[in-house]
Structure formats: structure tokens, C-alpha cells
Design a protein around this motif. Structure first.
Motif, PDB file in Angstrom:
ATOM      1  N   ILE A   1      23.238   7.480 -10.380  1.00 50.65           N
ATOM      2  CA  ILE A   1      22.153   8.080  -9.833  1.00 50.65           C
ATOM      3  C   ILE A   1      22.704   9.658  -9.601  1.00 50.65           C
ATOM      4  CG2 ILE A   1      20.533   8.296  -7.505  1.00 50.65           C
ATOM      5  CD1 ILE A   1      20.708   5.749  -9.305  1.00 50.65           C
ATOM      6  N   LEU A   2      22.214  10.436 -10.363  1.00 49.23           N
ATOM      7  CA  LEU A   2      22.799  12.093 -10.409  1.00 49.23           C
ATOM      8  C   LEU A   2      21.701  13.046 -10.023  1.00 49.23           C
ATOM      9  CD1 LEU A   2      24.650  11.508 -13.855  1.00 49.23           C
ATOM     10  CD2 LEU A   2      25.447  11.093 -11.626  1.00 49.23           C
ATOM     11  N   GLY A   3      20.440  12.606  -9.732  1.00 46.90           N
ATOM     12  CA  GLY A   3      19.597  13.730  -9.642  1.00 46.90           C
ATOM     13  C   GLY A   3      18.264  13.253  -8.841  1.00 46.90           C
ATOM     14  N   GLY A   4      17.303  13.892  -8.447  1.00 43.58           N
ATOM     15  CA  GLY A   4      16.244  13.692  -7.665  1.00 43.58           C
ATOM     16  C   GLY A   4      16.352  13.970  -6.222  1.00 43.58           C
ATOM     17  N   LYS A   5      15.342  14.180  -5.443  1.00 46.52           N
ATOM     18  CA  LYS A   5      15.050  14.195  -3.945  1.00 46.52           C
ATOM     19  C   LYS A   5      15.203  13.141  -3.312  1.00 46.52           C
ATOM     20  CE  LYS A   5      13.112  16.789  -0.540  1.00 46.52           C
ATOM     21  NZ  LYS A   5      12.051  17.777  -0.150  1.00 46.52           N
ATOM     22  N   ASN A   6      14.128  12.083  -3.714  1.00 49.65           N
ATOM     23  CA  ASN A   6      13.961  10.907  -3.027  1.00 49.65           C
ATOM     24  C   ASN A   6      13.922   9.758  -3.927  1.00 49.65           C
ATOM     25  OD1 ASN A   6      13.173  12.112  -0.440  1.00 49.65           O
ATOM     26  ND2 ASN A   6      11.383  12.812  -1.235  1.00 49.65           N
ATOM     27  N   THR A   7      15.083   8.898  -3.745  1.00 49.23           N
ATOM     28  CA  THR A   7      15.227   7.882  -4.460  1.00 49.23           C
ATOM     29  C   THR A   7      15.076   6.525  -3.638  1.00 49.23           C
ATOM     30  OG1 THR A   7      16.802   9.307  -6.218  1.00 49.23           O
ATOM     31  CG2 THR A   7      16.829   6.819  -6.289  1.00 49.23           C
ATOM     32  N   TYR A   8      14.345   5.550  -4.362  1.00 47.85           N
ATOM     33  CA  TYR A   8      14.339   4.099  -3.866  1.00 47.85           C
ATOM     34  C   TYR A   8      14.724   3.183  -4.935  1.00 47.85           C
ATOM     35  CZ  TYR A   8      11.787   6.930  -0.350  1.00 47.85           C
ATOM     36  OH  TYR A   8      11.423   7.903   0.422  1.00 47.85           O
TER      37      TYR A   8
ATOM     38  N   VAL B   1      20.290   5.431 -15.990  1.00 48.91           N
ATOM     39  CA  VAL B   1      20.804   6.687 -15.825  1.00 48.91           C
ATOM     40  C   VAL B   1      19.720   7.377 -15.279  1.00 48.91           C
ATOM     41  CG1 VAL B   1      21.850   8.877 -16.652  1.00 48.91           C
ATOM     42  CG2 VAL B   1      22.482   6.708 -17.681  1.00 48.91           C
ATOM     43  N   GLN B   2      20.064   8.245 -14.140  1.00 45.89           N
ATOM     44  CA  GLN B   2      18.911   9.158 -13.463  1.00 45.89           C
ATOM     45  C   GLN B   2      19.128  10.491 -13.395  1.00 45.89           C
ATOM     46  OE1 GLN B   2      17.095   7.720  -9.756  1.00 45.89           O
ATOM     47  NE2 GLN B   2      17.163   9.989  -8.924  1.00 45.89           N
ATOM     48  N   ARG B   3      18.695  11.294 -14.312  1.00 46.63           N
ATOM     49  CA  ARG B   3      18.844  12.586 -14.398  1.00 46.63           C
ATOM     50  C   ARG B   3      17.459  13.506 -14.054  1.00 46.63           C
ATOM     51  NH1 ARG B   3      20.001  14.207 -19.251  1.00 46.63           N
ATOM     52  NH2 ARG B   3      18.633  12.499 -20.309  1.00 46.63           N
ATOM     53  N   LEU B   4      17.035  13.349 -12.869  1.00 50.48           N
ATOM     54  CA  LEU B   4      15.465  13.796 -12.500  1.00 50.48           C
ATOM     55  C   LEU B   4      16.066  15.433 -11.568  1.00 50.48           C
ATOM     56  CD1 LEU B   4      14.109  10.479 -11.429  1.00 50.48           C
ATOM     57  CD2 LEU B   4      13.842  11.996 -13.535  1.00 50.48           C
ATOM     58  N   GLY B   5      14.898  15.921 -11.587  1.00 48.98           N
ATOM     59  CA  GLY B   5      14.651  17.237 -10.846  1.00 48.98           C
ATOM     60  C   GLY B   5      14.984  17.162  -9.377  1.00 48.98           C
ATOM     61  N   SER B   6      15.241  18.479  -8.747  1.00 43.59           N
ATOM     62  CA  SER B   6      15.592  18.381  -7.259  1.00 43.59           C
ATOM     63  C   SER B   6      14.675  18.089  -6.542  1.00 43.59           C
ATOM     64  CB  SER B   6      16.267  19.750  -7.163  1.00 43.59           C
ATOM     65  OG  SER B   6      15.351  20.852  -7.546  1.00 43.59           O
ATOM     66  N   ASP B   7      13.382  17.956  -6.971  1.00 44.61           N
ATOM     67  CA  ASP B   7      12.299  18.022  -6.061  1.00 44.61           C
ATOM     68  C   ASP B   7      11.298  16.522  -6.688  1.00 44.61           C
ATOM     69  OD1 ASP B   7      10.614  18.358  -3.658  1.00 44.61           O
ATOM     70  OD2 ASP B   7       9.251  19.468  -4.597  1.00 44.61           O
TER      71      ASP B   7
ATOM     72  N   ARG C   1      15.844  20.236 -14.420  1.00 49.42           N
ATOM     73  CA  ARG C   1      16.581  20.151 -13.066  1.00 49.42           C
ATOM     74  C   ARG C   1      15.715  20.753 -11.930  1.00 49.42           C
ATOM     75  NH1 ARG C   1      21.985  19.945 -12.472  1.00 49.42           N
ATOM     76  NH2 ARG C   1      23.135  19.669 -14.258  1.00 49.42           N
ATOM     77  N   GLU C   2      14.681  21.562 -12.134  1.00 49.09           N
ATOM     78  CA  GLU C   2      13.918  21.959 -11.187  1.00 49.09           C
ATOM     79  C   GLU C   2      12.378  21.378 -10.955  1.00 49.09           C
ATOM     80  OE1 GLU C   2      15.479  23.920  -8.857  1.00 49.09           O
ATOM     81  OE2 GLU C   2      17.011  23.947 -10.225  1.00 49.09           O
ATOM     82  N   THR C   3      12.658  20.265 -11.836  1.00 48.58           N
ATOM     83  CA  THR C   3      11.040  19.327 -11.734  1.00 48.58           C
ATOM     84  C   THR C   3      10.817  18.890 -10.590  1.00 48.58           C
ATOM     85  OG1 THR C   3      11.354  19.076 -14.109  1.00 48.58           O
ATOM     86  CG2 THR C   3       9.752  17.858 -13.106  1.00 48.58           C
ATOM     87  N   SER C   4       9.770  18.891 -10.197  1.00 43.03           N
ATOM     88  CA  SER C   4       9.037  17.967  -9.023  1.00 43.03           C
ATOM     89  C   SER C   4       8.213  17.039  -9.882  1.00 43.03           C
ATOM     90  CB  SER C   4       8.249  18.716  -8.025  1.00 43.03           C
ATOM     91  OG  SER C   4       7.004  19.359  -8.611  1.00 43.03           O
TER      92      SER C   4
END
Length: 364
Positions: free
Chosen positions: A188-195, A159-165, A134-137
């Protein structure tokens, strides 16, 4: 060797007013990633190969345009990516899904490419799971190319389950021959910048595409999307749906284009977005676009954007729920509606766990 890359992505097929700043997205000084690989669970009937090192990664799918555009291909080429090729033989219905699990560690800088060919009258489900703590950059880029021969049916689930950064670039390009059918389901459930980019060329008569995207964007998150249904064949059909929740200081830009080319007689295209705004500080931009070079077609588009109705809030509060619980329930409802379309129980469980709901469901 250059270590950074400037990109123009998610271009509208036809520009609108420049002052809106929605025609395209500029990404500057993107770090060039290293080639990465997914963990693959390969069904018995599917064949696989890696493209030859002397060829561009997308050499066998060079005629299939993608939603993000040529600069995404340039980034993958600069990264030295080799595409993984998967093929479903003609007349084969594969019950087990092709599973591609992308696990990203802290400070990941990776790129990958997948190419799937569905033979005549074949059927397959492809599941791509993009995950990290969850906190991964980090930064990752993945391109998926799909070629559906006559009568083929392919379901792509992402399914996108990426960290907050985390910054993630997800690109899809597909081509459908006569009576081929493509379904794209995205969470799209996580991530900071998603394209996100997704372009489907409906080349064959009576071919079709259905896309269904659900998203939750919060914090300082940014979601930038470009979906295109290109109707070339007669009696082709497209249905593009997107729905999600924006809260905190989130930003979202949705571009949806139905493009009827000359000769696409009898084609029908529909697009709709449903956005729930849970904060006064969010920024939502939606641009539905219909382009028409053929008279005998039907195109429909619409968007529902707004906050929760005051009467609904009052009703739910009178039943003992506070506003935070109400907002969470409404957000999850949009995700659940799409999650139920995933035919793989393991993937559904991963989604529920990411949302912190697995224990609750087990107890229920």
C-alpha cells in the motif's frame, strides 16, 4: 435510482468495547460507481468467462465471505458489476502470472470484481496493480474472490500506487479446501483513504494462509484494515503479518482476527504487526483478536509500535545521515522486504518507479 450508498464495513467477528470505536467502520453517502474493467494479461493455460447478466456478480462464490462484508457486495451490485471469472485447470502449474492492471484517470468512479478458481493440485500467481497519477483524485472499489480446491496453491499480489486524493476499497474473500495454500502479498504505497478487507476460510484439513502487508501512510492519509483467518479444518495454519510507516498526520487502524472454530484441532494461528511512527501527530490503532471454540489449538499475536530508537538515530547520524534520510531509509526497508517477494520483474520495477528509485537503482 439511488446515487449514494451507506456502508458498514470491516466488522470485527466479535465486538470489543464500543467506546474504542474499532468494531467496524461506517461510510456514509458513498457515490455508487460505474462498472470498470482491468487490462488483462492472460496466461495460456488459464480459462476465463464473464458471469451471466441475470446472476449476481458473486453468484458462483456466494458462500465465500469477504473481509469488508456484505455491504461491499451491495455496492458492487448497485454498480451493476459483472465479475470476471478465471480458472486454473486441475494439475496445472502456470508459471506466468495472471496480470490485472487497473489504471484510474482523474475523477474516476469505478468498481470491479474478480473471481479465481484454482483446480485440484494447481498453482498460479495473480497480480493486481491499482495505479493512477500521483495527484489523481477519485474513487474505486474492487472485490476479489478466491476458491482453492484440494492441494491448490495460489499467490495473490496486490500493489496500490494511487494518487494523493484517491479513495480505494479493496476486498478479498477466500476459501481453501484440504491442503490448499494461499499467500497474499500487499503493498500500500499511495491513496488518501484506503479500506482493506481480507477473510480466508480454512475449511479443509491442513489448509493454510499467509498474508504479508506493507504500507506507507502519510499526509492526511487513512488506512483501515480488517484481516480474518477462520480456522474450520483440522491442523490448519494461518500467519498474518503487517508492517508499515506512519508520518505527518496519518491515521491507521488494523484489525487482525484468528478465529478457531469447534473441530479445528491442531490448528495454529499467528499474527503480528510492526508499526514505525515518524511523527507525533499520527494516530495508530491496532486490535489483535483471538477467538477460540476449540481447546487443542495454538494462537499467538503481538504488535511492535513505536519510534526509532535514540541510540540507532545517534549511530546513523554519526555516520553522516540526517534524520530525513534515516526516516526515508527505514520506511523503504519495510517496503523492500515485501517487494522482494513479488516474482514479476515488471511489477517490481513499477513499484520502484513509483517510489522514485528506478534511476538510482539503474545507476547502481
Amino acid at each position: 435510482m439511488e446515487k449514494e450508498y451507506n456502508m458498514t464495513i470491516n466488522r470485527l467477528p466479535s465486538k470489543t468495547w464500543n467506546w474504542l470505536r474499532m468494531n467496524e467502520t461506517q461510510l456514509e453517502r458513498i457515490e455508487i460507481p460505474a462498472a470498470g474493467e482491468a487490462k488483462v494479461t492472460l496466461p495460456e493455460k488459464i480459462t476465463t468467462a464473464e458471469n451471466e447478466g441475470s446472476k449476481p456478480w458473486n453468484a458462483d462464490f456466494v458462500g465465500i465471505a469477504s473481509g469488508m462484508g456484505e455491504d461491499m457486495d451491495g455496492l458492487l451490485a448497485a454498480a451493476g458489476v459483472k465479475a470476471k471469472h478465471y480458472e486454473v485447470p486441475a494439475d496445472v502449474t502456470e508459471v506466468q502470472p495472471l496480470l490485472l492492471d487497473y489504471a484510474y484517470a482523474q475523477n474516476s468512479l469505478q468498481a470491479g470484481a474478480v473471481a479465481v478458481k484454482a483446480g485440484k493440485n494447481s498453482e498460479i500467481t495473480v497480480i493486481e496493480d491499482f495505479a493512477s497519477d500521483r495527484e489523481t483524485s477519485g474513487q474505486a472499489a474492487v472485490s476479489t474472490r478466491l476458491y482453492l480446491e484440494e492441494g491448490a496453491k495460489l499467490r495473490l499480489i496486490q500493489v496500490q500506487r494511487l494518487g494523493s486524493d484517491f479513495t480505494f476499497m479493496n476486498d478479498i474473500g477466500a476459501l481453501c479446501e484440504e491442503k490448499a495454500s494461499l499467500e497474499v502479498i500487499q503493498l500500500i504505497l499511495g491513496g488518501k483513504n484506503t479500506y482493506l478487507g481480507c477473510k480466508t476460510t480454512l475449511q479443509g484439513r491442513e489448509s493454510s494462509v499467509n498474508t504479508d502487508t506493507a504500507y506507507i501512510v502519510d499526509g492526511e492519509g487513512r488506512l483501515d484494515m480488517n484481516y480474518v483467518a477462520l480456522h474450520e479444518g483440522k491442523k490448519t495454519q494461518s500467519n498474518m503479518q503487517a508492517g508499515g510507516v506512519l508520518r505527518d498526520h496519518a491515521f491507521k487502524l488494523y484489525r487482525g482476527t484468528i478465529d478457531f472454530k469447534w473441530g479445528a484441532k491442531g490448528a495454529v494461528g499467528n499474527e503480528k504487526e510492526d508499526v514505525l511512527l515518524l511523527s507525533n501527530d499520527v494516530v495508530n490503532q491496532t486490535i489483535p483478536l483471538i477467538l477460540c471454540a476449540e481447546e487443542d489449538v495454538e494462537g499467538n499475536h503481538g504488535a511492535t509500535i513505536g519510534k526509532l530508537d535514540d541510540e540507532l538515530l545517534f549511530y546513523l547520524e554519526s555516520r553522516g545521515m540526517n534524520r530525513e534520510q534515516i526516516y526515508e531509509m527505514m520506511a523503504m526497508a519495510k517496503v523492500d522486504a515485501v517487494c522482494r517477494k513479488i516474482p514479476d520483474a515488471s511489477t517490481q520495477a513499477k513499484v520502484q518507479k513509483f517510489l522514485g528509485r528506478a534511476v538510482e537503482e539503474e545507476e547502481a
